[in-house]
Scaffold this active site. Structure first.
Site, short mmCIF file in Angstrom:
data_model
loop_
_atom_site.label_atom_id
_atom_site.label_comp_id
_atom_site.label_asym_id
_atom_site.label_seq_id
_atom_site.Cartn_x
_atom_site.Cartn_y
_atom_site.Cartn_z
N LYS A 151 0.86 -1.19 0.00
CA LYS A 151 0.00 0.00 0.00
C LYS A 151 0.89 1.23 0.00
O LYS A 151 2.03 1.18 0.48
CB LYS A 151 -0.88 0.02 1.26
CG LYS A 151 -2.15 0.80 1.07
CD LYS A 151 -3.19 -0.03 0.34
CE LYS A 151 -4.48 0.72 0.14
NZ LYS A 151 -5.56 -0.18 -0.29
P1 NAD Z 1 -13.09 7.61 -2.10
O1 NAD Z 1 -12.05 8.62 -1.89
O2 NAD Z 1 -13.65 7.40 -3.46
O3 NAD Z 1 -14.34 7.91 -1.12
C1 NAD Z 1 -14.20 8.04 0.26
C2 NAD Z 1 -15.55 8.46 0.83
O4 NAD Z 1 -15.43 8.51 2.26
C3 NAD Z 1 -16.00 9.85 0.37
O5 NAD Z 1 -17.40 9.85 0.21
C4 NAD Z 1 -15.63 10.72 1.57
O6 NAD Z 1 -16.40 11.91 1.65
C5 NAD Z 1 -15.93 9.77 2.69
N1 NAD Z 1 -15.29 10.16 3.95
C6 NAD Z 1 -14.04 10.64 4.13
N2 NAD Z 1 -13.85 10.94 5.43
C7 NAD Z 1 -15.01 10.63 6.07
C8 NAD Z 1 -15.44 10.72 7.41
N3 NAD Z 1 -14.65 11.21 8.37
N4 NAD Z 1 -16.70 10.27 7.70
C9 NAD Z 1 -17.52 9.81 6.73
N5 NAD Z 1 -17.16 9.72 5.44
C10 NAD Z 1 -15.93 10.13 5.12
O7 NAD Z 1 -12.51 6.26 -1.50
P2 NAD Z 1 -12.91 4.77 -1.88
O8 NAD Z 1 -12.02 4.31 -2.97
O9 NAD Z 1 -14.38 4.67 -2.00
O10 NAD Z 1 -12.42 4.01 -0.57
C11 NAD Z 1 -13.23 3.92 0.61
C12 NAD Z 1 -12.73 2.78 1.46
O11 NAD Z 1 -12.78 1.56 0.69
C13 NAD Z 1 -11.28 2.89 1.93
O12 NAD Z 1 -11.18 2.28 3.19
C14 NAD Z 1 -10.52 2.08 0.92
O13 NAD Z 1 -9.29 1.60 1.41
C15 NAD Z 1 -11.50 0.95 0.70
N6 NAD Z 1 -11.31 0.21 -0.56
C16 NAD Z 1 -11.34 0.85 -1.75
C17 NAD Z 1 -11.18 0.11 -2.92
C18 NAD Z 1 -11.28 0.74 -4.27
O14 NAD Z 1 -11.26 -0.03 -5.27
N7 NAD Z 1 -11.43 2.04 -4.40
C19 NAD Z 1 -10.93 -1.28 -2.85
C20 NAD Z 1 -10.93 -1.90 -1.60
C21 NAD Z 1 -11.12 -1.14 -0.47
#
Ligand code: NAD
Length: 422
Positions: A115
Site C-alpha cells: 500500500k
Molecule cells: P473515495 O475517496 O472514493 O471515497 C471516500 C468516501 O469517504 C467519500 O465519500 C468521503 O467523503 C468519505 N469520507 C471521508 N472521510 C469521512 C469521514 N470522516 N466520515 C464519513 N465519510 C468520510 O474512497 P474509496 O475508494 O471509495 O475508498 C473507501 C474505502 O474503501 C477505503 O477504506 C478504501 O481503502 C476501501 N477500498 C477501496 C477500494 C477501491 O477499489 N477504491 C478497494 C478496496 C477497499
C-alpha cells in the site's frame, strides 16, 4: 515547507496496524500457527518513506511525505492502492499493506500485498499540483513499482486520473508498461468493470450474507457510510437488488430518509456538487448513521469508525465492510457478543483487487474482455472465497473475520513452505 500532517479524525484511532495484528494473532492462535510463519507474516518486507519537493501553483515549494509499504511478496508481486489524505501515516499504510496480503491470499490471486500513501489533502490541491505530486512520487518509486514487482491501484483520494499519471510517468522512463498500475481509465488499458468492481463485490457479499441470515432484499434496509467509489457503487447496486437504502453519508455528514434515499439523484448531486452537502433527507451525523435501526450497515469510508466506544450502539444485523478496517479489534468482540455478523473487509471489498488482477492480465496479453466476461470471471472467485470462509467459521466456531484470516494464513504458510529456506 513540509506539508502539515493533520491529526487523524477521532474515528481513525486506535492504530489500524494494532487491529490488524490483534486479528492475526487471534487467528494464528486458533490454528496453532508455527512461530516461523508468524514472524514472516507479521513483519512487512520493505518500508519506504519518501519526501517529495513539489512546486505549488503560487510558486512556493512544499515537501510532501509519502510512503510505500511492501508487506509481502511471498505469493507474487505486491499489489495495493495509493491513498491521498491529510491523515495518512506510516502505521495506517502498514496496516493497509498487510490487509492487501491477506486479501490477495484469501481470494487466491498470484499477488502479495502493498500500500502507498501521501499525506495531503487532495481537496485543497489543484489538478496541476496533484499531477506534479503524483509524478514526483512515481519517479521516486520508479525502482519499486513494476508490473512484475509492485503494482499500485487507486484508493481513497485517488482514481483513474492519478493512475494515468503514474502509468505515463513510469512509461516515460521504462517504455510502454500499462501493467505497472491498475484502475487506469479505459482508454489507457483500464478494464471494463474496474470502477464499480469494489462496490459490486460489496453487493455480492451482502447478498450472500443475507441468504445465510435469511434476510430478504425486499424487506431489508441499509445505511452506507462513505459515498465515494466504494460507497456510491455499493449503494447503486444494492438499490438495483431491491434493498432500501435509508441513509448515506460522506465527510460532510449523513442524509436519512426512512422511505428510501433516491440513489441516482444522490449520485447526480455528488457529480454536480462534489459532496453530498445540501442533498435531500434529514441531516444526521456519521455517528448517528452507524447507530440506525437498519438490517445492513456498510461502512465504506475510513478505518476504525466502529470502536469499543460505539460498538454497542450498532443495531444492524449484518455489517459488510466496504472500507478497510472500519471496525476495531475490540469492537469485534462486542459486536459478536451482540449477535452482529460482520463480512470482513478482506472478503467484502476484494472485488476491486480481483478485477485489478484481470486488468493486469489483459494488459499483459493485449487482449481485452467485455464487462460481462469480467463479471463472469469475478463472481465465482468471490463466491468460492465466501463459501470457504463460511465453512471455516463453522468448523472453528469463530467469527467470519477470524475465519477469513485463517484461510489467508493457511495459503500464505503454504507459500512460505514452498519458497523453502531463505
Ligand atoms: P473515495 O475517496 O472514493 O471515497 C471516500 C468516501 O469517504 C467519500 O465519500 C468521503 O467523503 C468519505 N469520507 C471521508 N472521510 C469521512 C469521514 N470522516 N466520515 C464519513 N465519510 C468520510 O474512497 P474509496 O475508494 O471509495 O475508498 C473507501 C474505502 O474503501 C477505503 O477504506 C478504501 O481503502 C476501501 N477500498 C477501496 C477500494 C477501491 O477499489 N477504491 C478497494 C478496496 C477497499
Amino acid at each position: 515547507m513540509a506539508e502539515a500532517k493533520s491529526p487523524a479524525p477521532i474515528a481513525h484511532r486506535p492504530s489500524p496496524n494494532d487491529s490488524l495484528m490483534a486479528r492475526f494473532n487471534e487467528a494464528a492462535d486458533l490454528i496453532n500457527l508455527d512461530q516461523r510463519y508468524r514472524d514472516v507474516i507479521s513483519a512487512p518486507e520493505r518500508v519506504i518513506i519518501v519526501h517529495l519537493p513539489v512546486k505549488l501553483d503560487d510558486g512556493t515549494t512544499r515537501v510532501f511525505e509519502g510512503y510505500r509499504v511492501i508487506h509481502s511478496t511471498v505469493m507474487g508481486p505486491s499489489k495495493g492502492g495509493i491513498r491521498y489524505a491529510p491523515f495518512v501515516d506510516l502505521d495506517e499504510v502498514k496496516a493497509l499493506a498487510g490487509w492487501m496480503t491477506f486479501k490477495c491470499a484469501l481470494v487466491g490471486l498470484p499477488y502479495g500485498g502493498a500500500k502507498g500513501g501521501i499525506t495531503l489533502n487532495p481537496k485543497i490541491r489543484s489538478t496541476d499540483e496533484l499531477e506534479r505530486i503524483t509524478r514526483a512520487y512515481t519517479r521516486m518509486l520508479k525502482d519499486v513499482f513494476g508490473e512484475d514487482s509492485d503494482i499500485p491501484a487507486p484508493d481513497m483520494g485517488t482514481s483513474g486520473r492519478e493512475m494515468a499519471w503514474i502509468f505515463h510517468e513510469y512509461s516515460r522512463i521504462y517504455g510502454y508498461t500499462p501493467g505497472v498500475v491498475t484502475g487506469k481509465p479505459l482508454h489507457l488499458g483500464g478494464s471494463k468493470g474496474r470502477v464499480p468492481a469494489t462496490g459490486w463485490g460489496v453487493m455480492l457479499s451482502t447478498m450472500l450474507g443475507m441468504q445465510k441470515l435469511g434476510l430478504k432484499p425486499e424487506s431489508s434496509t441499509v445505511a452506507i457510510q462513505g459515498f465515494g467509489n466504494v460507497g456510491s457503487w455499493a449503494a447503486k447496486l444494492l438499490d438495483d437488488q431491491g434493498l432500501k437504502i435509508i441513509a448515506v453519508s460522506d465527510h460532510t455528514g449523513g442524509h436519512y430518509d426512512p422511505t428510501g434515499i433516491n440513489i441516482r439523484e444522490a449520485v447526480k448531486w455528488l457529480k454536480k456538487n462534489g459532496t453530498l452537502e445540501g442533498f435531500e433527507g434529514t441531516r444526521i451525523s456519521n455517528e448517528e448513521l452507524l447507530a440506525l435501526d437498519v438490517d445492513i450497515l456498510v461502512p465504506a469510508a475510513l478505518e476504525n469508525v466502529i470502536t469499543e466506544e460505539n460498538a454497542a450502539n450498532v443495531r444492524a444485523k449484518l455489517i459488510v465492510e466496504g472500507a478497510n478496517g472500519p471496525v476495531s479489534s475490540n469492537a469485534d468482540h462486542i459486536l459478536d457478543g451482540n449477535g452482529v455478523v460482520i463480512i470482513p473487509d478482506i472478503l467484502a471489498n476484494a472485488g476491486g483487487v480481483v478485477v485489478s488482477y484481470f486488468e493486469w492480465v489483459q494488459n499483459r496479453r493485449g487482449h481485452y474482455y467485455s464487462e460481462e466476461e469480467i463479471r463472469d470471471k469475478t463472481a465465482p472467485i468471490l463466491t468460492e472465497a465466501f463459501d470457504r470462509v463460511w465453512a471455516t467459521h463453522e468448523k472453528y466456531g469463530c467469527t467470519l473475520r477470524i475465519a477469513a484470516y485463517i484461510e489467508a494464513m493457511q495459503r500464505l504458510a503454504t507459500g512460505i513452505d514452498l519458497e523453502g529456506n531463505f
